[in-house]
Design an enzyme around this catalytic site. Structure first.
Site, PDB file in Angstrom:
ATOM      1  N   LYS A  69      -2.175  -4.767 -18.703  1.00  0.00           N
ATOM      2  CA  LYS A  69      -0.924  -4.012 -18.808  1.00  0.00           C
ATOM      3  C   LYS A  69       0.203  -4.902 -18.307  1.00  0.00           C
ATOM      4  O   LYS A  69       0.313  -5.181 -17.114  1.00  0.00           O
ATOM      5  CB  LYS A  69      -0.958  -2.726 -17.976  1.00  0.00           C
ATOM      6  CG  LYS A  69       0.223  -1.833 -18.377  1.00  0.00           C
ATOM      7  CD  LYS A  69       0.756  -0.969 -17.279  1.00  0.00           C
ATOM      8  CE  LYS A  69       1.626  -1.618 -16.279  1.00  0.00           C
ATOM      9  NZ  LYS A  69       2.971  -2.028 -16.732  1.00  0.00           N
ATOM     10  N   GLY A 114       2.054  -8.425  -8.184  1.00  0.00           N
ATOM     11  CA  GLY A 114       3.267  -7.618  -8.130  1.00  0.00           C
ATOM     12  C   GLY A 114       3.704  -7.441  -6.697  1.00  0.00           C
ATOM     13  O   GLY A 114       3.378  -8.260  -5.831  1.00  0.00           O
ATOM     14  N   SER A 115       4.419  -6.359  -6.457  1.00  0.00           N
ATOM     15  CA  SER A 115       4.982  -6.147  -5.124  1.00  0.00           C
ATOM     16  C   SER A 115       3.912  -5.665  -4.138  1.00  0.00           C
ATOM     17  O   SER A 115       2.894  -5.087  -4.533  1.00  0.00           O
ATOM     18  CB  SER A 115       6.095  -5.101  -5.213  1.00  0.00           C
ATOM     19  OG  SER A 115       5.541  -3.879  -5.659  1.00  0.00           O
ATOM     20  N   THR A 116       4.187  -5.875  -2.873  1.00  0.00           N
ATOM     21  CA  THR A 116       3.287  -5.392  -1.833  1.00  0.00           C
ATOM     22  C   THR A 116       3.222  -3.857  -1.872  1.00  0.00           C
ATOM     23  O   THR A 116       2.171  -3.261  -1.645  1.00  0.00           O
ATOM     24  CB  THR A 116       3.754  -5.929  -0.465  1.00  0.00           C
ATOM     25  OG1 THR A 116       3.626  -7.364  -0.523  1.00  0.00           O
ATOM     26  CG2 THR A 116       2.917  -5.413   0.681  1.00  0.00           C
ATOM     27  N   ARG A 117       4.350  -3.239  -2.204  1.00  0.00           N
ATOM     28  CA  ARG A 117       4.380  -1.766  -2.295  1.00  0.00           C
ATOM     29  C   ARG A 117       3.339  -1.261  -3.299  1.00  0.00           C
ATOM     30  O   ARG A 117       2.551  -0.372  -3.006  1.00  0.00           O
ATOM     31  CB  ARG A 117       5.793  -1.321  -2.723  1.00  0.00           C
ATOM     32  CG  ARG A 117       6.002   0.168  -2.828  1.00  0.00           C
ATOM     33  CD  ARG A 117       7.419   0.483  -3.326  1.00  0.00           C
ATOM     34  NE  ARG A 117       7.674   0.009  -4.679  1.00  0.00           N
ATOM     35  CZ  ARG A 117       7.279   0.638  -5.786  1.00  0.00           C
ATOM     36  NH1 ARG A 117       6.619   1.774  -5.706  1.00  0.00           N
ATOM     37  NH2 ARG A 117       7.544   0.133  -6.980  1.00  0.00           N
ATOM     38  N   GLY A 166       0.855  -3.061  -4.548  1.00  0.00           N
ATOM     39  CA  GLY A 166      -0.458  -3.567  -4.133  1.00  0.00           C
ATOM     40  C   GLY A 166      -1.187  -2.568  -3.235  1.00  0.00           C
ATOM     41  O   GLY A 166      -2.406  -2.378  -3.344  1.00  0.00           O
ATOM     42  N   GLU A 220      -2.187 -10.133  -5.623  1.00  0.00           N
ATOM     43  CA  GLU A 220      -1.302 -11.288  -5.372  1.00  0.00           C
ATOM     44  C   GLU A 220       0.091 -10.700  -5.223  1.00  0.00           C
ATOM     45  O   GLU A 220       0.672 -10.233  -6.205  1.00  0.00           O
ATOM     46  CB  GLU A 220      -1.337 -12.278  -6.540  1.00  0.00           C
ATOM     47  CG  GLU A 220      -2.693 -12.898  -6.813  1.00  0.00           C
ATOM     48  CD  GLU A 220      -3.173 -13.839  -5.727  1.00  0.00           C
ATOM     49  OE1 GLU A 220      -2.333 -14.300  -4.928  1.00  0.00           O
ATOM     50  OE2 GLU A 220      -4.381 -14.101  -5.668  1.00  0.00           O
ATOM     51  N   CYS A 266       7.694 -15.432  -6.456  1.00  0.00           N
ATOM     52  CA  CYS A 266       7.061 -14.907  -5.235  1.00  0.00           C
ATOM     53  C   CYS A 266       7.096 -15.955  -4.127  1.00  0.00           C
ATOM     54  O   CYS A 266       7.164 -15.618  -2.955  1.00  0.00           O
ATOM     55  CB  CYS A 266       5.629 -14.502  -5.533  1.00  0.00           C
ATOM     56  SG  CYS A 266       4.701 -15.813  -6.353  1.00  0.00           S
ATOM     57  N   GLU A 297      11.876  -9.395   0.985  1.00  0.00           N
ATOM     58  CA  GLU A 297      11.871 -10.203  -0.230  1.00  0.00           C
ATOM     59  C   GLU A 297      13.016  -9.723  -1.132  1.00  0.00           C
ATOM     60  O   GLU A 297      13.061  -8.555  -1.519  1.00  0.00           O
ATOM     61  CB  GLU A 297      10.539 -10.025  -0.963  1.00  0.00           C
ATOM     62  CG  GLU A 297      10.407 -10.918  -2.170  1.00  0.00           C
ATOM     63  CD  GLU A 297       9.102 -10.707  -2.922  1.00  0.00           C
ATOM     64  OE1 GLU A 297       8.703  -9.551  -3.131  1.00  0.00           O
ATOM     65  OE2 GLU A 297       8.498 -11.718  -3.314  1.00  0.00           O
TER      66      GLU A 297
HETATM   67  P1  NAD Z   1       5.979  -4.351  -9.216  1.00  0.00           P
HETATM   68  O1  NAD Z   1       4.948  -4.218  -8.145  1.00  0.00           O
HETATM   69  O2  NAD Z   1       7.078  -3.386  -9.257  1.00  0.00           O
HETATM   70  O3  NAD Z   1       5.281  -4.254 -10.658  1.00  0.00           O
HETATM   71  C1  NAD Z   1       4.194  -5.099 -10.986  1.00  0.00           C
HETATM   72  C2  NAD Z   1       3.374  -4.417 -12.064  1.00  0.00           C
HETATM   73  O4  NAD Z   1       2.827  -3.230 -11.509  1.00  0.00           O
HETATM   74  C3  NAD Z   1       4.157  -3.999 -13.301  1.00  0.00           C
HETATM   75  O5  NAD Z   1       3.366  -4.207 -14.449  1.00  0.00           O
HETATM   76  C4  NAD Z   1       4.381  -2.519 -13.075  1.00  0.00           C
HETATM   77  O6  NAD Z   1       4.511  -1.770 -14.260  1.00  0.00           O
HETATM   78  C5  NAD Z   1       3.104  -2.138 -12.360  1.00  0.00           C
HETATM   79  N1  NAD Z   1       3.227  -0.926 -11.542  1.00  0.00           N
HETATM   80  C6  NAD Z   1       4.341  -0.441 -10.930  1.00  0.00           C
HETATM   81  N2  NAD Z   1       4.055   0.723 -10.309  1.00  0.00           N
HETATM   82  C7  NAD Z   1       2.750   0.972 -10.535  1.00  0.00           C
HETATM   83  C8  NAD Z   1       1.871   2.027 -10.165  1.00  0.00           C
HETATM   84  N3  NAD Z   1       2.300   3.068  -9.447  1.00  0.00           N
HETATM   85  N4  NAD Z   1       0.582   1.958 -10.564  1.00  0.00           N
HETATM   86  C9  NAD Z   1       0.134   0.922 -11.300  1.00  0.00           C
HETATM   87  N5  NAD Z   1       0.919  -0.093 -11.699  1.00  0.00           N
HETATM   88  C10 NAD Z   1       2.207  -0.075 -11.312  1.00  0.00           C
HETATM   89  O7  NAD Z   1       6.475  -5.848  -9.129  1.00  0.00           O
HETATM   90  P2  NAD Z   1       7.556  -6.569 -10.051  1.00  0.00           P
HETATM   91  O8  NAD Z   1       8.898  -6.110  -9.648  1.00  0.00           O
HETATM   92  O9  NAD Z   1       7.148  -6.476 -11.470  1.00  0.00           O
HETATM   93  O10 NAD Z   1       7.325  -8.108  -9.619  1.00  0.00           O
HETATM   94  C11 NAD Z   1       7.869  -8.660  -8.498  1.00  0.00           C
HETATM   95  C12 NAD Z   1       6.843  -8.773  -7.379  1.00  0.00           C
HETATM   96  O11 NAD Z   1       5.718  -9.532  -7.806  1.00  0.00           O
HETATM   97  C13 NAD Z   1       7.416  -9.509  -6.189  1.00  0.00           C
HETATM   98  O12 NAD Z   1       7.079  -8.835  -5.007  1.00  0.00           O
HETATM   99  C14 NAD Z   1       6.718 -10.863  -6.255  1.00  0.00           C
HETATM  100  O13 NAD Z   1       6.636 -11.542  -5.030  1.00  0.00           O
HETATM  101  C15 NAD Z   1       5.385 -10.501  -6.794  1.00  0.00           C
HETATM  102  N6  NAD Z   1       4.704 -11.674  -7.356  1.00  0.00           N
HETATM  103  C16 NAD Z   1       3.664 -12.225  -6.663  1.00  0.00           C
HETATM  104  C17 NAD Z   1       3.007 -13.363  -7.164  1.00  0.00           C
HETATM  105  C18 NAD Z   1       1.842 -13.981  -6.427  1.00  0.00           C
HETATM  106  O14 NAD Z   1       1.107 -14.748  -7.043  1.00  0.00           O
HETATM  107  N7  NAD Z   1       1.625 -13.688  -5.150  1.00  0.00           N
HETATM  108  C19 NAD Z   1       3.445 -13.925  -8.355  1.00  0.00           C
HETATM  109  C20 NAD Z   1       4.510 -13.343  -9.038  1.00  0.00           C
HETATM  110  C21 NAD Z   1       5.140 -12.212  -8.524  1.00  0.00           C
END
Ligand code: NAD
Length: 495
Positions: A188, A241-244, A246, A264, A299, A398
């Protein structure tokens, strides 16, 4: 390549926002879609499938069927290698189309979509393809009467959820090891950048990946994402994605089938410059280049810069002089270094952090404003704050935009304490010509990667991931196979 008219190509580009399930383009079961606009200038790009639980279920069933009948998992590693190598070749063959889609979808400069995102995606897939028939399993050193075979087996169905900042690369970091190991995948992509993922799945089928092995369901996180992470027939989740979010991934696993969850997550990486480093001009240009790359939407962006008090004034002056090189420009122009932020919401978040920097008393030495508003796109100037206190929001949270915070320290111990005073631990950097100090500080920093006198060193051969709330498990390198395989021990009695 520089002579291509990207604007004309963009106008003529065909975009398809349908899902890919069982090797075919499909609409959502209930026909729902959402409109995707470009952050470059708000132009309409495509009507994209808004996947729901029924779509995710169809994709998981397709992936499960493909796994159970062994159409992919049952192939010899050398055969999987050939298909994935072809996949990588076809990605490169489609590089202009994929680069353009990525730039239009999420706003990054075309020179980087073309020069970084597409080749890194292809290299990642090719690297795991090449690795998979070279990794051996183990025989345990037991006694003579028994043989214990320790083998790795594909997990089954792997769910992948990725963010929008490097849509193809983040997907490839999961797809490479998961597919090479024989799993089936349901991906997704972010609702903010879904277009390249759908194309990748089509290209994979063209390369010979059997239908059902790699499915893509676009949609929102709280709909398609949640349905995937809660699905009872998904064996593991690779999440970036975000820690939130995660945290939610762990919760979804707990509420469903305890699927493996590999997160991640975010970062607030520290960049430490000591006064024994004699080329602070290089340190300043490196931190500016790494911070403003990808509009600061990385990130591992070095967003917390810690500088020895005695060189801080000079360092701040040098960094401020670098910033104009990253003036926001048209992402379809090959000379542009800094493009659009992914959407209006992200731009407002970044501007909100800039506001909080002012309000908490930091000094904005360069940038700080929205740019190119007349285009209808979402741009922010490269911004540097000095005089930042360790407790300020811009030092702790962040921002995910082109905003750098510079703090001062007086002793090595203070620098290490400041650097480690974060809930994140993704990356860090130490600048020192004192080899003892460089080693000592690198060892003391709580981060998954530490650079010495450099930043953004990167290769598929090394693991990528963080300590603390930056996540668990590692993407890239042979270690990534650990995430998408189960270890099995088989005891054979010999007497
Ligand atoms: P996000 O957590 O908002 O979204 C990431 C993904 O999760 C998206 O596909 C989104 O649709 C999905 N998502 C959102 N809410 C969800 C839920 N309730 N249930 C299931 N899936 C859900 O993050 P973002 O704004 O897309 O990306 C930015 C974040 O990603 C930053 O915190 C960045 O540091 C992190 N990031 C980390 C790495 C790493 O390798 N550590 C690499 C790139 C980005």
């Amino acid at each position: 390549m520089g002579s291509l008219d990207w604007a004309a190509r963009a106008a003529a580009l065909q975009m398809d926002g349908r899902a890919v399930i069982d090797g075919r383009r499909v609409d959502a079961v209930d026909g729902q879609r959402f409109d995707k606009h470009s952050p470059i200038d708000s132009r309409f790009l495509a009507s994209v499938v808004r996947g729901q639980a029924a779509d995710v279920d169809a994709a998981v069933r397709s992936a499960r069927a493909a796994f159970e009948d062994r159409r992919w998992a049952g192939k010899a590693p050398a055969a999987r290698k050939k298909v994935l190598q072809r996949f990588a070749e076809l990605i490169l063959a489609a590089k202009e189309e994929l680069a353009l889609l990525e730039t239009l979808d999420m706003g990054k400069p075309i020179q980087y979509s073309l020069g970084v995102d597409v080749p890194s995606t292809a290299r990642c897939i090719a690297w795991y393809a090449e690795a998979v028939d070279k990794v051996y399993d183990e025989i345990a050193p037991t006694g003579d009467n028994a043989l214990a075979l320790i083998t790795r087996e594909a997990m089954g169905v792997v769910g992948v959820i990725v963010p929008w900042n490097y849509p193809m690369i983040m997907a490839a970091w999961k797809l490479g090891p998961a597919l090479a190991a024989g799993n089936s995948v349901v991906l997704k992509p972010s609702e903010k950048s879904p277009l390249t993922a759908c194309r990748l799945a089509e290209i994979a089928v063209e390369a010979g990946l059997p239908p059902g092995v790699f499915n893509v369901v676009p949609g929102y996180g709280h709909e398609a994402g949640e349905a995937l992470a809660l699905h009872m027939d998904v064996d593991a989740m690779g999440f970036t994605g975000s820690t939130r979010v995660g945290r939610r991934m762990l919760d979804y696993a707990g509420r469903s089938n305890l699927k493996r969850v590999y997160n991640e997550l975010g970062g607030k990486s520290a960049f430490l410059v000591f006064d024994d480093f004699d080329d602070i001009g290089r340190a300043a240009s490196t931190v500016a280049g790494s911070m403003f790359f990808n509009q600061g939407e990385s990130c591992n962006a070095p967003s917390r810069v810690l500088v020895h008090d005695s060189i801080a004034d000079e360092f701040i002056r040098l960094v401020a002089a670098e910033a104009p090189k990253y003036a926001p420009g048209d992402p379809l122009n090959m000379a542009t270094e800094l493009g659009a932020l992914v959407d209006q919401g992200q731009m407002n978040t970044v501007l909100g952090y800039i506001e909080s920097g002012h309000a908490e008393g930091a000094q904005c030495v360069v940038g700080g404003r929205q740019a190119r508003a007349e285009t209808g796109g979402f741009y922010v100037e490269p911004t540097v704050f000095a005089g930042v206190g360790a407790q300020m929001k811009i030092a702790r949270e962040e921002i995910f935009g082109p905003v750098m915070s510079i703090l001062r320290f007086k002793t090595e111990a203070e620098a290490v304490a400041l650097a480690n005073d974060s809930s994140y631990g993704l990356q860090a950097s130490v600048w020192s010509h004192n080899i003892n100090r460089a080693h000592r500080v690198a060892k003391a920093l709580r981060a998954g990667t530490v650079h010495v006198n450099s930043y953004d060193e990167d290769d598929i051969t090394v693991p990528f991931g963080g300590f603390k709330q930056s996540g668990n498990g590692r993407d890239k390198s042979l270690h990534a196979f650990d995430k998408y395989t189960e270890l099995k021990t088989t005891w054979i009695r010999l007497d």
